[in-house]
Design an enzyme around this catalytic site. Structure first.
Site, PDB file in Angstrom:
ATOM      1  CD1 TRP A 146      15.928 -13.791  79.272  1.00 10.41           C
ATOM      2  CD2 TRP A 146      16.397 -11.701  79.924  1.00 10.41           C
ATOM      3  NE1 TRP A 146      15.446 -13.636  80.554  1.00 10.41           N
ATOM      4  CE2 TRP A 146      15.719 -12.361  80.976  1.00 10.41           C
ATOM      5  CE3 TRP A 146      16.797 -10.376  80.109  1.00 10.41           C
ATOM      6  CZ2 TRP A 146      15.419 -11.722  82.190  1.00 10.41           C
ATOM      7  CZ3 TRP A 146      16.520  -9.757  81.322  1.00 10.41           C
ATOM      8  CH2 TRP A 146      15.833 -10.418  82.332  1.00 10.41           C
ATOM      9  CG  ASP A 147      22.418 -12.664  72.874  1.00  8.41           C
ATOM     10  OD1 ASP A 147      22.926 -11.526  72.789  1.00  8.41           O
ATOM     11  OD2 ASP A 147      22.675 -13.578  72.076  1.00  8.41           O
ATOM     12  CE1 TYR A 148      14.953 -11.616  73.745  1.00  8.43           C
ATOM     13  CE2 TYR A 148      14.336 -10.761  75.896  1.00  8.43           C
ATOM     14  CZ  TYR A 148      14.158 -11.666  74.881  1.00  8.43           C
ATOM     15  OH  TYR A 148      13.175 -12.621  74.977  1.00  8.43           O
ATOM     16  CD  GLU A 178      25.092 -14.709  69.555  1.00  5.82           C
ATOM     17  OE1 GLU A 178      24.802 -13.997  70.517  1.00  5.82           O
ATOM     18  OE2 GLU A 178      24.997 -14.349  68.369  1.00  5.82           O
TER      19      GLU A 178
END
Length: 801
Positions: free
Chosen positions: A463-465, A641
């Site tokens: 999740w791009d966390y 991004e």
């Protein structure tokens, strides 16, 4: 005269045209509402659409039944709107604003309708009555929604409990390497901050050209040491200023090529190092150190700006040694180095989403005097402690640290907030070690470069966390005295409280079951860690949370919501349709981090509250779209991004709609607020107050500024600073405003409109007995704020007393 057909045809044009408008709106709502209803959504839109079709038909024929039918639709809309969202003012905007405008128009054409015709005076009276009720209701709802204090803010203590403050200086990016962003200065306080005025403005001269105009975002927080202010610009020009006047003392330009800009041309800050046991007048006895977009570490004399000859090669160290192949912009340094026990600790931004075979996320430690590599931590090769053997490289594609580390000089530990392996939304090719350390805070022994402990905030993250915030070091109060602790904010919104010696939680962390499925269900963790200490995250989204400028685009967002895959936080990404990620990758908390007032024991956290609307795109389709890594056909610098990132080397590319915006209006599908600021009691983790952050003045549909000075809560990037004067200073928002907030009440007590976006963390210092506040107004391409080059200092008039 009314029987004259020519005049009759003329005077019925107003209801005819209004009828056509209602027919068009009604048809749109009927078709879209029918689709929404089949998806299990609200039946209101199809019912309202049918009602508007009937009202439009009769109005077009100048029949009074049209007005009566519209009146019924309007009353039904009010009942439905308040049933769905109550007195939430922003949530009511798309539900009732359009219908109120149409009601005014219907009343205005009533004199033309038969069998009854009101006089123009009666119609005008009706319009005035609607407007009065609307304004009064709006004011009442706005007043009811003003945030209040949930709990009293603890009184200030006589002195800071932790001893990790800054004094008259600002010696590191976060104030100190404890990253508290707190100043003990209190010349500027709640009683006099309203008199704050601009003391000086300095223009760096670093502005984008035609090629780089969609890449700039300064993000700079200066340092102040002694009698000099130090900063860097987006393209890594280092500048020294007189802190009292803003006059330039020296300037060093490392000449970074444009092609080395990753998503954003940014330099968040520089580092200062005083060489121990040296003559203070000797060259480079004190030095300013920065990392550059082309991955150099540069040391210059703090007094002159001349490169330090004894550091690396004439003041420069090339950190790409041992990295292997890397296209320009793929391997950069955008954050300030952290220096602990004479070791410069450096991480890199490895350009997200390009390819699985990306440069390594290796962490490097360099001698602050000589520039010699002391150690390198390559998680894929734990036995390696320096450069890789000849012909080999550091492990490619491993999680990196693009943000800023914090450090504890006494413990000899440096705390690394790590990101993900190369490519964020596919996990099938990650090694066990990558899965172990990704999206973790890792404590390294700064003398050896070996991990002491790590704490993971997301298991096998897709999740791009990644951890964007510095950890903030605090002394946590307990029955047996204070415990060395740290606060770890996250993009998810959870704030974790850890023992900074051991990494063990000092408050509860619970593993909870999370949604399963997606394109690689065997890879998804069954549970994820949730902080029981504090979270900035809001409840799961529902269809009722959808927004827009009107009922129509709100309906479109509802349809998108119903069609998407969403089961709450950690919903896995999918390729069939879209998935909703909430919170999105911009936070929660991002690189601005949090601030902490040790005299009051109060945490201050500004945050974002927006979802992303994501879709995995099969490789063949991505290839047809021309989505290729930076070093291939795409060849583009800058951009948002995740928007068409190729993820080469995996089965899927990724397309992220950051913030979940509608393409035709530019508005977000989730209702406001989109950002806020909160005060939290350190000891209990309890919210003291919470409020939206940012006005609607520069935001509006189709990119048209509304100019409304109303707190909507905008997206924000950048952090805050707190002072012993009881003030929080914060910019960060998309309204181009810097503001002072009373830490006790959460109320804004001063504001100034900046010439460009304030996407940076402010800082404060004292010189010649006077306190200054400084903010970089450089704007930001991703936040769509005006780009500039102004460093602005504020102070009280006169001597500041």
């Amino acid at each position: 005269m009314d029987n004259n057909p020519v005049i009759r045809r003329h005077i019925t044009w107003p209801p005819f045209l209004l009828g056509l408008l209602l027919l068009l709106i009604g048809l749109t709502l009927t078709i879209g509402g029918g689709w929404l209803a089949t998806l299990g959504g609200s039946p209101y839109y199809i019912l309202a659409g049918i009602g508007l079709l009937l009202a439009g038909y009769f109005l077009a024929r100048a029949h009074s039944a049209g007005a009566w039918i519209y009146g019924i639709v309007f009353l039904g809309t009010l009942v439905w709107a308040f049933w769905e969202v109550g007195a939430n003012g922003w949530a009511l905007v798309p539900r009732v604003t359009g219908p109120i405008v149409l009601l005014v128009l219907v009343i205005a054409v009533c004199p033309f309708l038969s069998p009854f015709r009101y006089s123009w005076r009666a119609a005008l009276g009706g319009i005035v009555a609607v407007l009065v009720v609307t304004v009064a209701g709006g004011l009442a709802i706005g007043y009811a929604n003003i945030p209040g204090i949930d709990s009293p803010v603890p009184p200030a203590l006589a002195s800071a409990a932790s001893g990790m403050g800054t004094g008259a200086d600002w010696t590191a990016y976060g104030g100190s390497y404890a990253a508290q962003r707190f100043s003990p200065l209190k010349q500027i306080d709640v009683s006099n901050v309203a008199h704050l005025e601009r003391a000086w403005t300095f223009h760096t001269g670093d502005l984008p050209n035609e090629r780089t105009k969609n890449t700039y975002g300064a993000e700079t927080t200066p340092l102040k040491i002694g009698d000099t202010l130090y900063l860097c610009t987006p393209k890594n020009i280092m500048i020294a200023l007189d802190p009292a006047t803003g006059t330039q003392r020296w300037r060093y330009d490392p000449k970074v090529p444009d092609e080395n800009i990753p998503y954003t041309a940014a330099c968040r800050g520089v580092a200062y190092y005083q060489v121990p046991n040296t003559d203070p007048n000797a060259a480079c006895s004190a030095r300013i150190i920065e990392g550059t977009l082309d991955a150099r570490v540069i040391a210059v004399d703090a007094k002159t700006g001349e490169p330090c000859a004894g550091f690396g090669q004439n003041g420069i160290v090339d950190t790409t040694t041992g990295i292997g192949e890397h296209a320009p912009g793929m391997f950069s340094i955008t954050s300030a180095p952290t220096i602990v026990r004479g070791v410069i600790v450096v991480g890199h931004q490895v350009l997200d989403g390009q390819k699985r075979d990306a440069p390594s996320g290796v962490i490097q430690g360099y001698d602050a005097v000589t520039g010699t590599l002391r150690w390198a931590w390559d998680m894929g090769k734990p036995e390696l402690n320096g450069l890789p053997p000849e012909g080999q490289t550091y492990t490619r594609g491993t999680p990196n640290m693009w943000t800023t580390a914090s450090g504890d000089e006494a413990l000899g530990l440096v705390y690394l907030p790590l990101g993900l392996s190369a490519v964020d939304y596919w996990s099938g090719s990650r090694s066990d070690l990558e899965k172990k350390f990704a999206t973790s805070l890792v404590a390294l022994d700064v003398t050896t470069g070996k991990p002491v402990w790590h704490f993971q905030t997301v298991h096998n993250d897709v999740w791009d966390y990644d951890l964007g915030s510095q950890a903030t070091l605090v002394d946590y109060p307990g029955a047996n005295g204070p415990t060395p602790a740290l606060l770890l904010p996250s993009k998810r919104g959870d704030i974790f409280l850890l023992n900074r010696r051991t990494g063990k939680p000092l408050a509860g962390v619970e593993e909870r079951p999370v949604p399963q499925g997606g394109v690689e269900p065997e890879q998804r963790a069954k549970t994820q860690p949730f902080s029981l200490y504090h979270t900035l995250a809001k409840p799961v989204l529902t269809e009722r949370d959808m927004w827009g400028m009107s009922l129509i685009d709100q309906m479109v967002c509802r349809i998108q919501f119903r069609r998407a895959t969403y089961h709450g936080m950690f919903t896995p990404p999918v390729s069939e349709g879209h998935s909703i990620e909430y919170s999105g990758y911009n936070g929660g908390s991002d690189w601005g981090g949090i601030a902490f007032d040790p005299t009051r024991g109060v945490i201050v956290a500004n945050y974002n509250d927006m979802p992303n609307y994501n879709q995995l795109v099969p490789r063949a389709e991505a290839n047809k779209l021309g989505w290729a890594p930076r070093d291939q056909t795409r060849g583009k610098i800058g951009g948002a991004e995740g928007a068409g990132d190729p993820q080469a080397g995996t089965p899927y590319a990724i397309n992220v709609n950051a913030g979940w915006r509608l393409p035709f209006t530019g508005l977000l599908c989730k209702q406001p607020p989109y950002g806020g600021i909160r005060a939290i009691d350190l000891k209990s983790g309890k919210t003291l107050w919470d409020r939206p952050l940012g006005e609607a003045r520069t935001n509006g549909p189709f990119g048209i500024p509304s100019m409304l000075p109303i707190e909507i809560g905008t997206p924000n990037n950048g952090g805050s600073v707190v002072t012993a004067g009881g003030l929080i200073f914060v910019a960060a928002t998309t309204d181009n405003v810097i503001r002072a907030i009373d830490i006790n009440t959460g109320k804004t007590v001063w504001r100034d409109i900046l010439p460009s976006g304030g996407q940076a963390t402010p800082m404060t210092y004292e010189i010649n007995g006077k306190q200054y506040l400084v903010i970089m107004a450089g704007g930001h391409h991703f936040m769509e704020t005006p780009v500039g080059d102004a460093l602005i200092a504020y102070a009280l008039p006169g001597d500041g007393g």
